[in-house]
Write a protein that holds these residues in place. Structure first.
Motif, PDB file in Angstrom:
ATOM      1  N   ASN A 190     -11.780 -17.167 -24.921  1.00 44.93           N
ATOM      2  CA  ASN A 190     -11.957 -16.380 -26.138  1.00 44.93           C
ATOM      3  C   ASN A 190     -10.967 -15.215 -26.126  1.00 44.93           C
ATOM      4  O   ASN A 190     -11.092 -14.294 -25.327  1.00 44.93           O
TER       5      ASN A 190
ATOM      6  N   GLU B 110     -10.431  -6.188 -33.408  1.00 43.98           N
ATOM      7  CA  GLU B 110     -11.752  -6.170 -32.787  1.00 43.98           C
ATOM      8  C   GLU B 110     -11.880  -4.973 -31.833  1.00 43.98           C
ATOM      9  O   GLU B 110     -12.941  -4.362 -31.737  1.00 43.98           O
TER      10      GLU B 110
ATOM     11  N   ASP C 255     -20.073  -8.425 -16.646  1.00 40.07           N
ATOM     12  CA  ASP C 255     -20.156  -9.839 -16.290  1.00 40.07           C
ATOM     13  C   ASP C 255     -21.211 -10.016 -15.209  1.00 40.07           C
ATOM     14  O   ASP C 255     -22.342 -10.387 -15.486  1.00 40.07           O
TER      15      ASP C 255
ATOM     16  N   ILE D  64     -17.904  -6.075 -24.200  1.00 34.47           N
ATOM     17  CA  ILE D  64     -18.569  -7.379 -24.121  1.00 34.47           C
ATOM     18  C   ILE D  64     -19.575  -7.359 -22.974  1.00 34.47           C
ATOM     19  O   ILE D  64     -19.258  -6.914 -21.875  1.00 34.47           O
TER      20      ILE D  64
ATOM     21  N   LYS E 245     -22.115 -10.059 -20.897  1.00 29.84           N
ATOM     22  CA  LYS E 245     -22.550 -11.440 -20.697  1.00 29.84           C
ATOM     23  C   LYS E 245     -24.009 -11.500 -20.251  1.00 29.84           C
ATOM     24  O   LYS E 245     -24.528 -12.568 -19.969  1.00 29.84           O
TER      25      LYS E 245
ATOM     26  N   LYS F 260     -20.842  -6.033 -28.069  1.00 32.15           N
ATOM     27  CA  LYS F 260     -21.038  -7.448 -28.374  1.00 32.15           C
ATOM     28  C   LYS F 260     -21.634  -8.152 -27.158  1.00 32.15           C
ATOM     29  O   LYS F 260     -21.177  -7.960 -26.037  1.00 32.15           O
ATOM     30  N   TYR F 261     -22.656  -8.940 -27.409  1.00 29.38           N
ATOM     31  CA  TYR F 261     -23.292  -9.744 -26.357  1.00 29.38           C
ATOM     32  C   TYR F 261     -22.908 -11.208 -26.580  1.00 29.38           C
ATOM     33  O   TYR F 261     -22.998 -11.707 -27.702  1.00 29.38           O
ATOM     34  N   ILE F 262     -22.476 -11.864 -25.505  1.00 33.01           N
ATOM     35  CA  ILE F 262     -22.162 -13.291 -25.593  1.00 33.01           C
ATOM     36  C   ILE F 262     -22.858 -14.023 -24.457  1.00 33.01           C
ATOM     37  O   ILE F 262     -23.001 -13.485 -23.362  1.00 33.01           O
ATOM     38  N   GLU F 263     -23.281 -15.226 -24.737  1.00 29.75           N
ATOM     39  CA  GLU F 263     -23.904 -16.054 -23.716  1.00 29.75           C
ATOM     40  C   GLU F 263     -22.866 -16.993 -23.138  1.00 29.75           C
ATOM     41  O   GLU F 263     -21.889 -17.336 -23.789  1.00 29.75           O
TER      42      GLU F 263
ATOM     43  N   GLU G  71     -17.803 -18.358 -20.743  1.00 30.53           N
ATOM     44  CA  GLU G  71     -16.474 -18.422 -21.335  1.00 30.53           C
ATOM     45  C   GLU G  71     -15.636 -17.221 -20.881  1.00 30.53           C
ATOM     46  O   GLU G  71     -16.102 -16.085 -20.888  1.00 30.53           O
TER      47      GLU G  71
ATOM     48  N   ILE H 297     -13.054 -14.324 -21.177  1.00 29.68           N
ATOM     49  CA  ILE H 297     -12.626 -13.443 -22.269  1.00 29.68           C
ATOM     50  C   ILE H 297     -11.231 -12.926 -21.958  1.00 29.68           C
ATOM     51  O   ILE H 297     -10.973 -12.437 -20.861  1.00 29.68           O
TER      52      ILE H 297
END
Length: 128
Positions: A2, A8, A66, A86, A88, A98-101, A104, A106
Protein backbone atom coordinates in the motif's frame (compact mmCIF):
# COMPACT_ATOMS: atom_id res chain seq x y z
CA UNK A 1 1.71 -3.28 -0.82
CA UNK A 2 0.00 0.00 0.00
CA UNK A 3 1.69 3.20 -1.25
CA UNK A 4 0.54 6.29 0.62
CA UNK A 5 0.58 9.75 -0.98
CA UNK A 6 1.74 13.19 0.09
CA UNK A 7 -1.92 14.32 0.05
CA UNK A 8 -2.72 11.60 2.58
CA UNK A 9 0.28 12.79 4.63
CA UNK A 10 -1.12 16.33 4.66
CA UNK A 11 -4.54 15.03 5.75
CA UNK A 12 -2.93 13.10 8.60
CA UNK A 13 -0.93 16.13 9.74
CA UNK A 14 -4.03 18.31 9.70
CA UNK A 15 -5.98 15.75 11.72
CA UNK A 16 -3.29 15.52 14.40
CA UNK A 17 -2.91 19.31 14.38
CA UNK A 18 -6.63 19.86 15.03
CA UNK A 19 -6.56 17.36 17.93
CA UNK A 20 -3.47 18.98 19.50
CA UNK A 21 -3.65 22.69 18.70
CA UNK A 22 -5.13 23.66 22.08
CA UNK A 23 -2.86 21.45 24.17
CA UNK A 24 0.26 22.71 25.89
CA UNK A 25 3.13 20.46 24.90
CA UNK A 26 6.81 21.30 25.45
CA UNK A 27 7.67 20.00 21.98
CA UNK A 28 7.24 17.28 19.40
CA UNK A 29 9.26 14.08 19.25
CA UNK A 30 9.22 11.74 16.25
CA UNK A 31 10.81 8.31 16.20
CA UNK A 32 13.47 7.94 13.51
CA UNK A 33 12.93 7.49 10.58
CA UNK A 34 9.26 7.84 9.60
CA UNK A 35 8.20 9.61 12.75
CA UNK A 36 10.65 12.41 12.03
CA UNK A 37 8.77 13.44 8.88
CA UNK A 38 5.54 13.71 10.85
CA UNK A 39 7.24 15.45 13.79
CA UNK A 40 8.83 18.14 11.61
CA UNK A 41 5.50 18.93 9.93
CA UNK A 42 3.72 19.12 13.29
CA UNK A 43 6.51 21.16 14.85
CA UNK A 44 5.95 23.80 12.18
CA UNK A 45 2.14 23.56 12.28
CA UNK A 46 1.89 23.78 16.05
CA UNK A 47 4.79 26.20 16.57
CA UNK A 48 6.54 23.77 18.91
CA UNK A 49 10.21 22.82 19.07
CA UNK A 50 11.35 19.54 17.55
CA UNK A 51 12.77 17.41 20.37
CA UNK A 52 15.81 15.17 20.11
CA UNK A 53 14.42 12.68 22.60
CA UNK A 54 11.01 11.91 24.06
CA UNK A 55 10.19 13.47 27.43
CA UNK A 56 7.27 14.20 29.72
CA UNK A 57 4.66 16.68 28.46
CA UNK A 58 5.39 16.30 24.77
CA UNK A 59 3.62 15.17 21.63
CA UNK A 60 5.09 11.89 20.39
CA UNK A 61 4.54 10.69 16.83
CA UNK A 62 5.50 7.81 14.59
CA UNK A 63 4.57 6.66 11.12
CA UNK A 64 3.19 3.25 12.10
CA UNK A 65 2.19 1.10 15.03
CA UNK A 66 2.97 -2.42 13.87
CA UNK A 67 4.33 -4.65 16.61
CA UNK A 68 4.20 -1.97 19.31
CA UNK A 69 7.87 -2.47 20.16
CA UNK A 70 8.82 1.14 19.40
CA UNK A 71 6.00 2.94 21.20
CA UNK A 72 6.14 0.75 24.29
CA UNK A 73 9.48 2.47 25.06
CA UNK A 74 7.70 5.75 25.86
CA UNK A 75 4.45 4.55 27.37
CA UNK A 76 5.65 5.44 30.90
CA UNK A 77 6.13 9.15 30.13
CA UNK A 78 3.66 11.52 31.80
CA UNK A 79 1.64 14.24 30.12
CA UNK A 80 2.33 12.97 26.63
CA UNK A 81 0.00 12.25 23.77
CA UNK A 82 1.01 9.71 21.14
CA UNK A 83 -0.18 9.67 17.53
CA UNK A 84 0.64 7.42 14.60
CA UNK A 85 -0.40 7.74 10.98
CA UNK A 86 -1.18 4.03 10.54
CA UNK A 87 -1.98 1.48 13.23
CA UNK A 88 -2.11 -2.24 12.52
CA UNK A 89 -3.65 -2.83 15.94
CA UNK A 90 -6.76 -1.22 17.37
CA UNK A 91 -5.48 1.80 19.32
CA UNK A 92 -5.78 1.61 23.08
CA UNK A 93 -3.47 4.16 24.75
CA UNK A 94 -2.22 5.77 21.50
CA UNK A 95 -4.08 7.63 18.74
CA UNK A 96 -4.17 6.60 15.11
CA UNK A 97 -5.14 8.57 12.04
CA UNK A 98 -5.91 5.34 10.19
CA UNK A 99 -6.38 1.75 11.35
CA UNK A 100 -5.76 -1.11 8.92
CA UNK A 101 -6.08 -4.83 9.40
CA UNK A 102 -3.67 -7.37 8.04
CA UNK A 103 0.00 -7.58 7.33
CA UNK A 104 0.10 -5.53 4.13
CA UNK A 105 3.40 -3.61 3.86
CA UNK A 106 2.93 0.17 3.93
CA UNK A 107 5.12 2.42 1.79
CA UNK A 108 5.15 6.01 3.02
CA UNK A 109 5.57 8.92 0.58
CA UNK A 110 9.17 9.58 1.63
CA UNK A 111 10.17 5.96 1.05
CA UNK A 112 11.54 4.39 -2.12
CA UNK A 113 8.92 1.98 -3.46
CA UNK A 114 11.67 0.13 -5.34
CA UNK A 115 13.29 -0.74 -2.00
CA UNK A 116 10.05 -1.75 -0.25
CA UNK A 117 10.74 -5.49 -0.39
CA UNK A 118 14.20 -4.99 1.13
CA UNK A 119 12.79 -2.64 3.79
CA UNK A 120 10.11 -5.18 4.66
CA UNK A 121 12.63 -8.02 4.96
CA UNK A 122 14.94 -5.93 7.17
CA UNK A 123 12.07 -4.87 9.41
CA UNK A 124 10.77 -8.39 10.00
CA UNK A 125 14.31 -9.71 10.56
CA UNK A 126 14.84 -7.04 13.25
CA UNK A 127 11.64 -8.13 15.01
CA UNK A 128 12.38 -11.88 14.88
Amino acid sequence: MNKLSWNEFEDCIYSIYTQCKNKHFEGVYGFPRGGLCIAVALSHSLGLPLLGKPKNNCLIVDDIYDSGQTLEQIRHLKGTQTHVWISKKIPTWWNSYKYIEGKEWIVFPWENINAADIDSDLYYQSRA
